[in-house]
Design a protein around this motif. Sequence first.
Motif, PDB file in Angstrom:
ATOM      1  N   GLY A 118       0.806  -1.213   0.000  1.00 30.45           N
ATOM      2  CA  GLY A 118       0.000   0.000   0.000  1.00 30.45           C
ATOM      3  C   GLY A 118       0.837   1.259   0.000  1.00 30.45           C
ATOM      4  N   CYS A 119       2.039   1.194  -0.552  1.00 29.94           N
ATOM      5  CA  CYS A 119       2.963   2.322  -0.477  1.00 29.94           C
ATOM      6  C   CYS A 119       2.714   3.309  -1.621  1.00 29.94           C
ATOM      7  N   ASP A 120       3.325   4.471  -1.510  1.00 28.99           N
ATOM      8  CA  ASP A 120       3.095   5.541  -2.475  1.00 28.99           C
ATOM      9  C   ASP A 120       3.948   5.423  -3.732  1.00 28.99           C
ATOM     10  N   ALA A 121       5.037   4.685  -3.667  1.00 28.37           N
ATOM     11  CA  ALA A 121       5.906   4.544  -4.845  1.00 28.37           C
ATOM     12  C   ALA A 121       6.732   3.285  -4.725  1.00 28.37           C
ATOM     13  N   VAL A 122       7.113   2.751  -5.886  1.00 27.33           N
ATOM     14  CA  VAL A 122       8.077   1.646  -5.947  1.00 27.33           C
ATOM     15  C   VAL A 122       9.163   2.047  -6.932  1.00 27.33           C
ATOM     16  N   VAL A 123      10.404   1.878  -6.505  1.00 25.71           N
ATOM     17  CA  VAL A 123      11.578   2.215  -7.325  1.00 25.71           C
ATOM     18  C   VAL A 123      12.294   0.933  -7.702  1.00 25.71           C
ATOM     19  N   SER A 124      12.665   0.797  -8.969  1.00 28.97           N
ATOM     20  CA  SER A 124      13.405  -0.384  -9.425  1.00 28.97           C
ATOM     21  C   SER A 124      14.690   0.060 -10.113  1.00 28.97           C
ATOM     22  N   ASN A 125      15.422  -0.907 -10.653  1.00 32.53           N
ATOM     23  CA  ASN A 125      16.678  -0.619 -11.337  1.00 32.53           C
ATOM     24  C   ASN A 125      16.422  -0.145 -12.766  1.00 32.53           C
ATOM     25  N   LEU A 126      17.504   0.217 -13.438  1.00 32.43           N
ATOM     26  CA  LEU A 126      17.433   0.713 -14.809  1.00 32.43           C
ATOM     27  C   LEU A 126      18.625   0.179 -15.578  1.00 32.43           C
ATOM     28  N   GLU A 127      18.375  -0.423 -16.742  1.00 37.34           N
ATOM     29  CA  GLU A 127      19.481  -0.861 -17.590  1.00 37.34           C
ATOM     30  C   GLU A 127      19.667   0.142 -18.729  1.00 37.34           C
ATOM     31  N   SER A 128      20.886   0.651 -18.854  1.00 35.43           N
ATOM     32  CA  SER A 128      21.242   1.535 -19.965  1.00 35.43           C
ATOM     33  C   SER A 128      22.485   0.953 -20.612  1.00 35.43           C
ATOM     34  N   GLU A 129      23.145   1.733 -21.444  1.00 37.44           N
ATOM     35  CA  GLU A 129      24.365   1.228 -22.050  1.00 37.44           C
ATOM     36  C   GLU A 129      25.427   2.322 -22.072  1.00 37.44           C
ATOM     37  N   ILE A 130      26.657   1.899 -21.864  1.00 41.21           N
ATOM     38  CA  ILE A 130      27.811   2.778 -21.947  1.00 41.21           C
ATOM     39  C   ILE A 130      28.796   2.140 -22.908  1.00 41.21           C
ATOM     40  N   ASP A 131      29.132   2.872 -23.953  1.00 42.95           N
ATOM     41  CA  ASP A 131      30.029   2.345 -24.980  1.00 42.95           C
ATOM     42  C   ASP A 131      29.529   1.013 -25.533  1.00 42.95           C
ATOM     43  N   GLY A 132      28.205   0.900 -25.685  1.00 38.87           N
ATOM     44  CA  GLY A 132      27.626  -0.295 -26.275  1.00 38.87           C
ATOM     45  C   GLY A 132      27.471  -1.462 -25.330  1.00 38.87           C
ATOM     46  N   ARG A 133      27.824  -1.285 -24.060  1.00 41.79           N
ATOM     47  CA  ARG A 133      27.710  -2.376 -23.083  1.00 41.79           C
ATOM     48  C   ARG A 133      26.575  -2.093 -22.109  1.00 41.79           C
ATOM     49  N   PRO A 134      25.781  -3.108 -21.766  1.00 39.60           N
ATOM     50  CA  PRO A 134      24.689  -2.888 -20.808  1.00 39.60           C
ATOM     51  C   PRO A 134      25.226  -2.611 -19.411  1.00 39.60           C
ATOM     52  N   VAL A 135      24.647  -1.621 -18.760  1.00 37.57           N
ATOM     53  CA  VAL A 135      25.029  -1.254 -17.399  1.00 37.57           C
ATOM     54  C   VAL A 135      23.746  -1.097 -16.589  1.00 37.57           C
ATOM     55  N   VAL A 136      23.680  -1.765 -15.454  1.00 37.11           N
ATOM     56  CA  VAL A 136      22.497  -1.693 -14.600  1.00 37.11           C
ATOM     57  C   VAL A 136      22.752  -0.719 -13.458  1.00 37.11           C
ATOM     58  N   THR A 137      21.863   0.243 -13.313  1.00 38.17           N
ATOM     59  CA  THR A 137      21.924   1.182 -12.196  1.00 38.17           C
ATOM     60  C   THR A 137      21.109   0.632 -11.039  1.00 38.17           C
ATOM     61  N   ARG A 138      21.785   0.412  -9.916  1.00 33.32           N
ATOM     62  CA  ARG A 138      21.134  -0.016  -8.680  1.00 33.32           C
ATOM     63  C   ARG A 138      21.306   1.073  -7.630  1.00 33.32           C
ATOM     64  N   TYR A 139      20.576   0.965  -6.534  1.00 40.49           N
ATOM     65  CA  TYR A 139      20.583   2.014  -5.530  1.00 40.49           C
ATOM     66  C   TYR A 139      20.906   1.446  -4.149  1.00 40.49           C
ATOM     67  N   PRO A 140      21.511   2.255  -3.283  1.00 40.72           N
ATOM     68  CA  PRO A 140      21.928   1.768  -1.962  1.00 40.72           C
ATOM     69  C   PRO A 140      20.816   1.845  -0.924  1.00 40.72           C
ATOM     70  N   PHE A 141      19.624   1.429  -1.296  1.00 38.06           N
ATOM     71  CA  PHE A 141      18.486   1.495  -0.390  1.00 38.06           C
ATOM     72  C   PHE A 141      18.091   0.090   0.057  1.00 38.06           C
ATOM     73  N   ASP A 142      17.613  -0.011   1.272  1.00 40.55           N
ATOM     74  CA  ASP A 142      17.166  -1.300   1.816  1.00 40.55           C
ATOM     75  C   ASP A 142      15.962  -1.787   1.013  1.00 40.55           C
ATOM     76  N   GLN A 143      16.077  -3.003   0.461  1.00 42.05           N
ATOM     77  CA  GLN A 143      14.962  -3.531  -0.325  1.00 42.05           C
ATOM     78  C   GLN A 143      14.110  -4.530   0.452  1.00 42.05           C
ATOM     79  N   GLY A 144      14.433  -4.764   1.691  1.00 43.95           N
ATOM     80  CA  GLY A 144      13.718  -5.793   2.435  1.00 43.95           C
ATOM     81  C   GLY A 144      12.593  -5.294   3.300  1.00 43.95           C
ATOM     82  N   ARG A 145      12.274  -3.996   3.219  1.00 41.69           N
ATOM     83  CA  ARG A 145      11.235  -3.469   4.112  1.00 41.69           C
ATOM     84  C   ARG A 145      10.584  -2.238   3.501  1.00 41.69           C
TER      85      ARG A 145
END
Length: 350
Positions: A118-145
């Motif tokens: 019942g929360c107001d927002a959900v944030v997930s990761n993002l895959e982009s590319e740098i120099d043609g290589r996939p790079v996943v952006t993750r965040y330093p937030f607790d995902q267990g609560r």
Amino acid sequence: MRRRVFSVRYNVSVIIPVFNAEPYLAECIRSLQAQTLTECEFIFVNDGSVDGSRAIIEAAMRDDLRIRLINQENQGVSMARNRGLAIATGEYVGFVDADDYIESDMYSTLYGLAALEGCDAVVSNLESEIDGRPVVTRYPFDQGRLLDREFIQTEILPHFLKCDDLNTSVNKIYKRSVIFGHSIKFPEKVALGEDALFNIHFFARAASMRYIDYTGYHYREVQGSATRNILEKDYFGQALRIYHTEPPGIYREILSEPLIKRLKAIRFIKTAMACIYIYLKPSKTVKFSQRYRYISQLINNPHVREALPLYCEAEFGQLGRFEKATIMMIRTRLTLGLVGIAAYSRLRNA
């Protein structure tokens, strides 16, 4: 005209601004239609496209009642998203760019977590590319609560000042009642940072959120983006304008002035370091002498000299060897040394 029935209660309204996206739009639409969460509506806002984008959307509409289309003269991505928000009916709202695509379980994953908590927002990761290589952006937030308002004020809102990796709206879902209850919109006359300002105003009013270590969004680097047209884009000039922009008033209520200054300095120097790598990358269109001069001006800029000590005090001990070497070259104003470091980095990553 085809009849539409809007009595369906949608879980998620997905808003897709479209401007001349013909080469990629069909794949984007297929990825939306493949969502395992079927209670989604897809609101396309055709922002004055002059290619075949409108025809592609209209063809998809014939067989899919979930697709809605708004046509408008070109007014920019913020106006397009706001037009979509005005007619969204879903419990939550998401955003997709027309040249990107998403995994089939993206909205079922994000909405499932949102509905559970019942929360107001959900944030997930993002895959982009740098120099043609996939790079996943993750965040330093607790995902267990569930992350409450105190966490949002002490961790999420400061993160927007310190970094730019959370700015985008495409890897999140937002509760529509919060957006409408506080009249939150994308700023329509701001040249830079529209997503960041939308997010700041939303999270300043959010009571709770979740972060999930899940990657369902794929950002596509298209012609004319990233490192292309680098002198015209003037990335460092953009960083300077953001550095000088006063943050929204909420920050004065929750953070001290010295902390705001330090967070802005951290982001500014991080962006300056990224600019150094971008501008020292070999280019067929921009002469080395032009790129060398740009970097020399960057490291001698008085605002870089002002922000550098604050950055070093907060971040230097956590940096890797490559980043520390880069900072030392900036400190000592050795442009040639930065050229060598950038060349070494490219060889190391080849």
